[in-house]
Design an enzyme around this catalytic site. Structure first.
Site, PDB file in Angstrom:
ATOM      1  CG  HIS A 174      -2.077   0.921   1.107  1.00  0.00           C
ATOM      2  ND1 HIS A 174      -2.014   2.276   1.339  1.00  0.00           N
ATOM      3  CD2 HIS A 174      -3.344   0.663   0.712  1.00  0.00           C
ATOM      4  CE1 HIS A 174      -3.206   2.808   1.121  1.00  0.00           C
ATOM      5  NE2 HIS A 174      -4.033   1.861   0.737  1.00  0.00           N
ATOM      6  CG  ASP A 232      -8.401  -4.412  -2.837  1.00  0.00           C
ATOM      7  OD1 ASP A 232      -7.650  -3.439  -3.042  1.00  0.00           O
ATOM      8  OD2 ASP A 232      -9.641  -4.332  -2.869  1.00  0.00           O
TER       9      ASP A 232
HETATM   10  C1  SDX Z   1      -6.271   0.023  -2.882  1.00  0.00           C
HETATM   11  O1  SDX Z   1      -4.486   4.509  -2.046  1.00  0.00           O
HETATM   12  C2  SDX Z   1      -5.417   3.905  -1.422  1.00  0.00           C
HETATM   13  O2  SDX Z   1      -5.806   4.275  -0.333  1.00  0.00           O
HETATM   14  C3  SDX Z   1      -6.017   2.719  -2.156  1.00  0.00           C
HETATM   15  C4  SDX Z   1      -7.014   1.866  -1.394  1.00  0.00           C
HETATM   16  C5  SDX Z   1      -8.302   2.640  -1.103  1.00  0.00           C
HETATM   17  O3  SDX Z   1      -9.014   2.247  -0.164  1.00  0.00           O
HETATM   18  O4  SDX Z   1      -8.636   3.549  -1.896  1.00  0.00           O
HETATM   19  O5  SDX Z   1      -6.448   1.441  -0.164  1.00  0.00           O
HETATM   20  C6  SDX Z   1      -7.429   0.652  -2.208  1.00  0.00           C
HETATM   21  O6  SDX Z   1      -6.011   0.369  -4.003  1.00  0.00           O
HETATM   22  C7  SDX Z   1      -5.431  -0.958  -2.123  1.00  0.00           C
HETATM   23  C8  SDX Z   1      -4.209  -1.437  -2.951  1.00  0.00           C
HETATM   24  C9  SDX Z   1      -4.695  -2.550  -3.884  1.00  0.00           C
HETATM   25  N1  SDX Z   1      -3.618  -2.928  -4.851  1.00  0.00           N
HETATM   26  C10 SDX Z   1      -3.018  -4.115  -4.764  1.00  0.00           C
HETATM   27  O7  SDX Z   1      -3.191  -4.923  -3.864  1.00  0.00           O
HETATM   28  C11 SDX Z   1      -2.081  -4.393  -5.944  1.00  0.00           C
HETATM   29  C12 SDX Z   1      -0.744  -4.930  -5.409  1.00  0.00           C
HETATM   30  N2  SDX Z   1      -0.064  -3.817  -4.709  1.00  0.00           N
HETATM   31  C13 SDX Z   1       0.912  -3.055  -5.442  1.00  0.00           C
HETATM   32  O8  SDX Z   1       0.620  -2.857  -6.801  1.00  0.00           O
HETATM   33  C14 SDX Z   1       1.414  -1.838  -4.670  1.00  0.00           C
HETATM   34  O9  SDX Z   1       1.665  -2.262  -3.400  1.00  0.00           O
HETATM   35  C15 SDX Z   1       0.561  -0.584  -4.610  1.00  0.00           C
HETATM   36  C16 SDX Z   1       0.173  -0.090  -5.951  1.00  0.00           C
HETATM   37  C17 SDX Z   1      -0.662  -0.815  -3.792  1.00  0.00           C
HETATM   38  C18 SDX Z   1       1.394   0.498  -3.914  1.00  0.00           C
HETATM   39  O10 SDX Z   1       2.473   0.743  -4.736  1.00  0.00           O
HETATM   40  P1  SDX Z   1       3.550   1.882  -4.390  1.00  0.00           P
HETATM   41  O11 SDX Z   1       3.175   2.636  -3.178  1.00  0.00           O
HETATM   42  O12 SDX Z   1       3.818   2.658  -5.630  1.00  0.00           O
HETATM   43  O13 SDX Z   1       4.779   1.051  -3.954  1.00  0.00           O
HETATM   44  P2  SDX Z   1       5.847   0.474  -4.926  1.00  0.00           P
HETATM   45  O14 SDX Z   1       5.181  -0.116  -6.128  1.00  0.00           O
HETATM   46  O15 SDX Z   1       6.890   1.504  -5.128  1.00  0.00           O
HETATM   47  O16 SDX Z   1       6.391  -0.742  -4.055  1.00  0.00           O
HETATM   48  C19 SDX Z   1       7.496  -0.590  -3.189  1.00  0.00           C
HETATM   49  C20 SDX Z   1       8.283  -1.885  -3.375  1.00  0.00           C
HETATM   50  C21 SDX Z   1       8.667  -2.167  -4.818  1.00  0.00           C
HETATM   51  O17 SDX Z   1       9.844  -2.978  -4.765  1.00  0.00           O
HETATM   52  P3  SDX Z   1      11.300  -2.223  -4.982  1.00  0.00           P
HETATM   53  O18 SDX Z   1      11.238  -1.572  -6.342  1.00  0.00           O
HETATM   54  O19 SDX Z   1      11.434  -1.252  -3.846  1.00  0.00           O
HETATM   55  O20 SDX Z   1      12.305  -3.365  -4.925  1.00  0.00           O
HETATM   56  O21 SDX Z   1       7.467  -3.011  -2.983  1.00  0.00           O
HETATM   57  C22 SDX Z   1       7.253  -3.853  -4.107  1.00  0.00           C
HETATM   58  C23 SDX Z   1       7.564  -3.037  -5.343  1.00  0.00           C
HETATM   59  O22 SDX Z   1       7.967  -3.886  -6.404  1.00  0.00           O
HETATM   60  N3  SDX Z   1       5.837  -4.215  -4.064  1.00  0.00           N
HETATM   61  C24 SDX Z   1       5.371  -5.449  -4.238  1.00  0.00           C
HETATM   62  C25 SDX Z   1       3.994  -5.356  -4.045  1.00  0.00           C
HETATM   63  N4  SDX Z   1       3.657  -4.082  -3.763  1.00  0.00           N
HETATM   64  C26 SDX Z   1       4.821  -3.374  -3.782  1.00  0.00           C
HETATM   65  N5  SDX Z   1       6.003  -6.602  -4.541  1.00  0.00           N
HETATM   66  C27 SDX Z   1       5.208  -7.685  -4.648  1.00  0.00           C
HETATM   67  N6  SDX Z   1       3.870  -7.693  -4.469  1.00  0.00           N
HETATM   68  C28 SDX Z   1       3.227  -6.543  -4.176  1.00  0.00           C
HETATM   69  N7  SDX Z   1       1.914  -6.526  -4.020  1.00  0.00           N
END
Ligand code: SDX
Length: 436
Positions: free
Chosen positions: A313, A371
């Site tokens: 998140h 989710d």
């Molecule tokens: C919602 O914003 C809100 O409030 C949203 C929400 C709401 O109520 O409105 O809470 C609802 O959208 C919840 C989130 C649902 N999405 C998912 O579950 C999809 C999987 N999650 C990721 O896509 C990700 O965690 C995000 C999009 C939610 C957040 O992404 P960020 O903040 O841009 O973080 P990032 O992608 O920069 O991740 C940081 C690191 C990265 O690795 P490095 O490059 O540092 O090595 O963590 C890794 C990412 O690759 N990472 C994950 C991951 N989420 C982040 N690796 C594996 N699996 C994951 N799910």
């Protein structure tokens, strides 16, 4: 906004004029640097794609402490609201700033109940779609289409228009989502029934047919109502920011909410519940818990492009409080339906356990979000996977409207118009075709 007595001074090593940046404090949470005069005084923009360090507005509605894993709607903890209130109480709270008393509660419930029907013409919108259209495609169209029916409430700057549009959208979303579902399965639409609760009415419109009476299961009704509460608002997330930016042009509330529906559809946002369930079913089909280790290796391999959906998140760097409540709701519903041994629920809990002990996730502070469990409980209730995000949109509509109305009511609000760092071609002349 309370001016801080701390000042920030921006200075440049090339001797350009430095600039004081006022700092404002909120009630709780991080202070902000006011950069509104930065470009006028320095000719420079700030740069923050994805808005990791940018506050787009000031708000009184929802507060999230990502480090503590805390979520407050108008100051009330989500854990208390999910147990002591229902979704319409929460709608009242988000819209008007406090929980209703008995008389206010009765009046609000009645107003919403009396707006649950949609214009009969709306059914002809659906006929234009293929029966297998994704429900979010249908819902985006239906919500935007509502603006064609309510010319008496499209002036977003008119408080009365904002009020009735809010009631209509909250009241009609369950009807529209249920219609999208009935259309996809070729069953007749069920009209709302005014003697049912908000969640009970939705269940009946979804699962009843004209052939027999439908009895609402109170455990499922309560679980669904809680799911709506957990999804109602969440500060300045992508879809809420979309609604604010869209509404800032002065467009009508229905169009602005349709933009929010479209943004929520994405798998990185509200579409994650559908993606998460598909992920669980795929792991289950490929060997289940025995294959979790292999799957997690793929997730940790950057080149695989595989993410653990329902995890991570932008704000929560601790357990999403909604995920905890959703897991409890999962237990309740699965027990009620005699599905205690649901293999997907067991798989999800195993995935969570492994992830929370794995350095890759611990180092990146990746925890289950709202989710992760929501798909399992919705599937158990009988909601098709493709409809999960439409349910999220149904529940989030009140948050979108509350945030939109807060922005419009702010005398300082302007149309949102970000700038850019231009890295493209400098001025050049068009060459004749034979010289290109
Ligand atoms: C919602 O914003 C809100 O409030 C949203 C929400 C709401 O109520 O409105 O809470 C609802 O959208 C919840 C989130 C649902 N999405 C998912 O579950 C999809 C999987 N999650 C990721 O896509 C990700 O965690 C995000 C999009 C939610 C957040 O992404 P960020 O903040 O841009 O973080 P990032 O992608 O920069 O991740 C940081 C690191 C990265 O690795 P490095 O490059 O540092 O090595 O963590 C890794 C990412 O690759 N990472 C994950 C991951 N989420 C982040 N690796 C594996 N699996 C994951 N799910």
């Amino acid at each position: 906004m309370i001016p801080s007595d701390v000042k920030a001074t921006l200075s440049f090593s090339d001797g350009s004029a430095s600039m004081d940046l006022p700092i404002y404090k909120g009630t709780i949470g991080p202070d902000v640097l006011d950069i509104r005069k930065l470009y006028a005084q320095t000719g420079k923009f700030t740069y923050d794609p994805g808005f990791l360090s940018t506050a787009s507005c000031n708000s009184t509605i929802t507060y999230i402490d990502g480090d503590k894993g805390e979520l407050l709607y108008r100051g009330y903890p989500i854990e208390q609201l999910a147990v002591s209130c229902d979704y319409l109480d929460t709608c009242y709270l988000l819209l008007y700033g406090d929980l209703p008393n008995e008389a206010q509660r009765k009046d609000f419930h009645a107003r919403v109940t009396n707006h649950t029907m949609v214009n009969e013409q709306m059914q002809f919108f659906l006929r234009g779609f293929r029966r297998d259209a994704h429900p979010m495609a249908v819902l985006t169209g239906l919500v935007g289409g509502l603006s064609a029916f309510y010319h008496d409430s499209t002036d977003i700057n008119n408080p009365q228009h904002r009020e009735i549009a809010a009631i209509r959208l909250i009241a009609k979303m369950p009807t529209l989502v249920a219609m999208a579902y009935k259309y996809s399965v070729g069953q007749p639409y069920m009209y709302p029934k005014n003697d049912l609760s908000y969640a009970g009415n939705f269940m009946r419109m979804m699962f009843a047919t004209p052939c027999e009476d439908y009895k609402v299961n109170p455990v499922i009704e309560r679980a669904l109502d809680r799911i709506f509460i957990l999804h109602a608002d969440h500060e300045q997330n992508a879809s809420t920011s979309t609604v604010r930016l869209c509404g800032s042009s002065g467009t009508n509330p229905f169009a602005a909410i349709a933009a929010g529906v479209a943004c929520l559809w994405g798998p990185a946002h509200g579409g994650a519940n559908e993606a998460c369930l598909n992920m669980l079913e795929e792991i289950q089909a490929n060997g289940g818990v025995a294959k979790v280790g292999e799957f997690m290796e793929k997730v940790k391999d950057k080149n695989s492009g595989v993410k653990l959906m329902g995890f991570g998140h932008r704000v929560y760097k601790n357990y999403d409080p909604r995920a905890k409540l959703m897991r409890e709701t999962c237990h309740e519903v699965l027990n009620e339906l005699g599905l205690q041994n649901d293999p997907l629920f067991k798989l999800a809990m195993e995935l969570e356990k492994i992830a929370l002990e794995d350095d890759y996730f611990v180092a990146r502070k990746l925890y289950p979000n709202v989710d992760f469990y929501s798909g399992i409980v919705q599937r158990a209730i009988g909601i098709p996977v493709q409809l999960f995000t439409a349910i999220f949109a149904l529940a989030r509509t009140v948050g979108w409207i509350a945030q939109l109305n807060e922005m419009i009511a702010d005398p300082e609000y302007k149309i949102g118009r970000p700038r850019q760092l231009f890295v493209g071609a400098e001025r050049r002349d068009v060459k004749p075709l034979d010289q290109r």
